[in-house]
Motif scaffolding. Structure first.
Motif, PDB file in Angstrom:
ATOM      1  N   ALA A  64     -97.592 -66.810 -19.530  1.00  0.00           N
ATOM      2  CA  ALA A  64     -96.486 -66.151 -18.518  1.00  0.00           C
ATOM      3  C   ALA A  64     -97.345 -64.860 -17.347  1.00  0.00           C
ATOM      4  O   ALA A  64     -97.480 -65.427 -16.423  1.00  0.00           O
ATOM      5  N   ALA A  65     -97.641 -64.068 -17.854  1.00  0.00           N
ATOM      6  CA  ALA A  65     -98.155 -63.166 -16.752  1.00  0.00           C
ATOM      7  C   ALA A  65     -99.208 -63.541 -16.225  1.00  0.00           C
ATOM      8  O   ALA A  65     -99.296 -63.880 -14.138  1.00  0.00           O
ATOM      9  N   VAL A  66    -100.373 -63.908 -16.932  1.00  0.00           N
ATOM     10  CA  VAL A  66    -100.930 -64.352 -15.437  1.00  0.00           C
ATOM     11  C   VAL A  66    -100.934 -66.127 -14.929  1.00  0.00           C
ATOM     12  O   VAL A  66    -100.680 -66.071 -13.593  1.00  0.00           O
ATOM     13  N   VAL A  67     -99.658 -66.633 -15.390  1.00  0.00           N
ATOM     14  CA  VAL A  67     -99.799 -68.357 -14.505  1.00  0.00           C
ATOM     15  C   VAL A  67     -98.525 -67.542 -13.198  1.00  0.00           C
ATOM     16  O   VAL A  67     -98.915 -67.263 -12.144  1.00  0.00           O
ATOM     17  N   ILE A  68     -97.605 -66.266 -13.312  1.00  0.00           N
ATOM     18  CA  ILE A  68     -97.101 -65.995 -12.560  1.00  0.00           C
ATOM     19  C   ILE A  68     -97.806 -65.383 -10.957  1.00  0.00           C
ATOM     20  O   ILE A  68     -98.123 -64.939 -10.287  1.00  0.00           O
ATOM     21  N   LEU A  69     -98.885 -64.010 -11.751  1.00  0.00           N
ATOM     22  CA  LEU A  69     -99.658 -63.635 -10.918  1.00  0.00           C
ATOM     23  C   LEU A  69     -99.891 -64.725 -10.204  1.00  0.00           C
ATOM     24  O   LEU A  69    -100.667 -63.924  -9.407  1.00  0.00           O
ATOM     25  N   HIS A  70    -100.820 -65.814 -10.727  1.00  0.00           N
ATOM     26  CA  HIS A  70    -101.400 -66.686 -10.366  1.00  0.00           C
ATOM     27  C   HIS A  70    -100.979 -67.261  -9.249  1.00  0.00           C
ATOM     28  O   HIS A  70    -100.938 -67.637  -7.683  1.00  0.00           O
ATOM     29  N   LEU A  71     -99.556 -67.954  -9.695  1.00  0.00           N
ATOM     30  CA  LEU A  71     -99.021 -68.418  -8.798  1.00  0.00           C
ATOM     31  C   LEU A  71     -98.161 -67.642  -7.387  1.00  0.00           C
ATOM     32  O   LEU A  71     -98.077 -67.987  -6.343  1.00  0.00           O
ATOM     33  N   TRP A  72     -97.875 -65.684  -7.577  1.00  0.00           N
ATOM     34  CA  TRP A  72     -97.725 -64.994  -7.089  1.00  0.00           C
ATOM     35  C   TRP A  72     -98.674 -64.636  -5.971  1.00  0.00           C
ATOM     36  O   TRP A  72     -98.372 -64.562  -4.061  1.00  0.00           O
ATOM     37  N   LYS A  73    -100.356 -64.154  -6.360  1.00  0.00           N
ATOM     38  CA  LYS A  73    -101.858 -63.631  -5.197  1.00  0.00           C
ATOM     39  C   LYS A  73    -102.795 -64.676  -5.846  1.00  0.00           C
ATOM     40  O   LYS A  73    -102.725 -64.905  -4.177  1.00  0.00           O
ATOM     41  N   ARG A  74    -102.351 -65.289  -5.800  1.00  0.00           N
ATOM     42  CA  ARG A  74    -103.499 -66.544  -6.345  1.00  0.00           C
ATOM     43  C   ARG A  74    -105.024 -66.133  -6.362  1.00  0.00           C
ATOM     44  O   ARG A  74    -105.746 -66.147  -5.690  1.00  0.00           O
ATOM     45  N   GLN A  75    -104.955 -65.112  -6.503  1.00  0.00           N
ATOM     46  CA  GLN A  75    -106.016 -64.390  -6.627  1.00  0.00           C
ATOM     47  C   GLN A  75    -106.758 -63.852  -8.097  1.00  0.00           C
ATOM     48  O   GLN A  75    -106.734 -63.547  -9.264  1.00  0.00           O
ATOM     49  N   MET A  76    -107.492 -64.523  -8.561  1.00  0.00           N
ATOM     50  CA  MET A  76    -108.514 -65.166  -9.736  1.00  0.00           C
ATOM     51  C   MET A  76    -108.065 -64.065 -10.619  1.00  0.00           C
ATOM     52  O   MET A  76    -108.061 -63.860 -12.254  1.00  0.00           O
ATOM     53  N   LEU A  77    -109.357 -62.709 -10.346  1.00  0.00           N
ATOM     54  CA  LEU A  77    -109.656 -61.689 -10.938  1.00  0.00           C
ATOM     55  C   LEU A  77    -108.384 -60.722 -11.054  1.00  0.00           C
ATOM     56  O   LEU A  77    -108.276 -60.526 -12.566  1.00  0.00           O
ATOM     57  N   LEU A  78    -107.405 -60.812 -10.678  1.00  0.00           N
ATOM     58  CA  LEU A  78    -106.438 -60.062 -10.409  1.00  0.00           C
ATOM     59  C   LEU A  78    -105.423 -60.819 -11.514  1.00  0.00           C
ATOM     60  O   LEU A  78    -104.599 -60.203 -12.970  1.00  0.00           O
ATOM     61  N   SER A  79    -105.060 -61.919 -11.987  1.00  0.00           N
ATOM     62  CA  SER A  79    -104.334 -62.694 -12.706  1.00  0.00           C
ATOM     63  C   SER A  79    -105.589 -62.979 -13.952  1.00  0.00           C
ATOM     64  O   SER A  79    -104.425 -62.444 -15.340  1.00  0.00           O
TER      65      SER A  79
END
Lengths: 112, 289
Positions: A80-95
């Motif tokens: 869920a953290a990966v999905v939320i981070l990616h929906l939020w910032k859409r930065q591959m590395l951050l997610s």
């Protein structure tokens, strides 16, 4: 640490190299320049990658047990953290980094 | 990621003219392996035939490098993590280094760690690799034209066709004054350099990190979730994504964790073939030759 002998490791790695090289070169051997590519193959080229990526996600989580241990809770939270981070910032590395660190903290500190 | 603006290109070429003298020496070696393929001809047609091989190489490198910067951070991070992962599994840095050099397929390299830790089973190793890398077949089909016309460089281009190099070379708007084959060559080469150096460093220094590395294996899951989401956002219809997920899950339940990959691939292939009429039109607009 490893159960395999060195020659066995070498053969295993060579198999992986062979498999990788095969999948990369085969289309170029089957369809040399100028030869028309069948429509069915082109169709698969457009729809298959998505399904394969989905399968790989399942593959990564295949050893998660829902009925014992942590019941897959750390995995679920980290995913869920990966999905939320990616929906939020859409930065591959951050997610990826965020999800991985979440998981490491969860299994080391919370669910240990 | 920006395309060269005309004024920028002017600058660019002046700089190249200056660089030409300085670069002439090392580039000579490269000249020897120039192919006489369609790319050269198109460069001449574009009225730039006067440019030396050296400056063509520099121009292609300069055009390719910016595209690879995001991959640099990604590959260093993932490669480093892969090196740490192998280190934590008890392998010396030679393993991640040489495997990155010869396999050069990130996801499969992670999986190979598991294979090396399990029982010796070369057939399974080959089949699993074929299944996990089956998507390369479709990258290859997409790149038949572009790579096929790159002369002798195509052997390396095809060998190094990882997800990231494919994505850049497939989508990049290569400036007209840049040799396409050389551009794609540098994208592939730079990406591999990032990956090999990252995983080697991870293998060397992984053991020295003062952190508890338990759970690091989740990096592979996170990576595939992100790739899947990117694919989801890119595509207009999502039938294939959902099918892939549902069928894999079903096969996992039916066949168990160790045996579900091959049935999943077969089920996905059958389902996509049966549903072709429904899926083909929205997904493949310009496909009708």
């Amino acid at each position: 640490m490893t159960a395999m002998t060195f020659p066995q490791q070498l053969v295993t790695i060579l198999m992986v190299i062979l498999g990788t090289v095969l999948t990369r070169f085969l289309p170029f051997l089957l369809f040399p320049r100028g030869k028309p590519i069948p429509k069915y193959i082109r169709y698969l080229g457009s729809v298959l990658p998505a399904a394969v990526f989905a399968m790989l996600v399942v593959y990564c989580l295949k050893d998660t047990s829902l009925f014992s241990g942590n019941h897959g809770i750390p995995e679920a939270i980290a995913c869920a953290a990966v999905v939320i981070l990616h929906l939020w910032k859409r930065q591959m590395l951050l997610s990826i980094a965020g999800g991985t660190i979440t998981y490491m903290l969860l299994i080391q500190l919370v669910f240990s | 990621m920006r395309r060269d603006k005309p004024d920028k290109r002017q600058n660019h070429r002046q700089r190249q003219a200056q660089n030409r003298a300085a670069d002439a020496q090392p580039e000579c070696a490269h000249n020897a392996e120039t192919e006489s393929d369609g790319r050269d001809a198109s460069a001449h047609k574009a009225g730039r035939g006067y440019r030396s091989e050296g400056s063509r190489t520099v121009a292609a490198f300069k055009a390719a490098f910016p595209y690879t910067i995001p991959i640099f951070t990604g590959f260093w991070f993932l490669g480093f993590t892969y090196g740490i992962y192998m280190n934590a599994a008890g392998f010396s840095f030679w393993y991640p280094m040489l495997m990155s050099l010869t396999i050069f397929a990130g996801s499969v390299e992670f999986v190979t760690v598991n294979l090396l830790l399990g029982a010796f089973n070369p057939t399974q190793a080959l089949l699993l690799t074929l299944m996990l890398n089956a998507r390369h077949l479709f990258y290859g089909i997409a790149m038949l034209e572009k790579y096929g016309s790159a002369g002798r460089k195509r052997f390396y281009l095809i060998f190094g066709m990882c997800d990231e190099s494919f994505s850049i070379n497939y989508t990049a708007q290569i400036p007209a004054h840049v040799d396409k084959g050389l551009f794609m060559f540098f994208v592939t080469l730079l990406n591999q350099i990032y990956w090999v150096s990252g995983s080697t460093l991870g293998g060397i220094f992984g053991g020295l990190l003062p952190f508890d590395m338990r759970g690091i294996e989740f990096v592979m899951t996170a990576m595939f979730i992100v790739i899947f989401m990117e694919q989801w956002m890119k595509d207009k219809t999502h039938a294939s994504h959902i099918l892939g997920f549902a069928l894999s899950l079903l096969c996992l339940i039916l066949f168990g964790a160790d045996n579900f990959i091959i049935p999943s691939m077969a089920a996905i292939l059958v389902a996509l073939t049966v549903l072709r009429k429904k899926l083909e039109f929205p997904d493949a607009p310009g496909e009708a030759q």
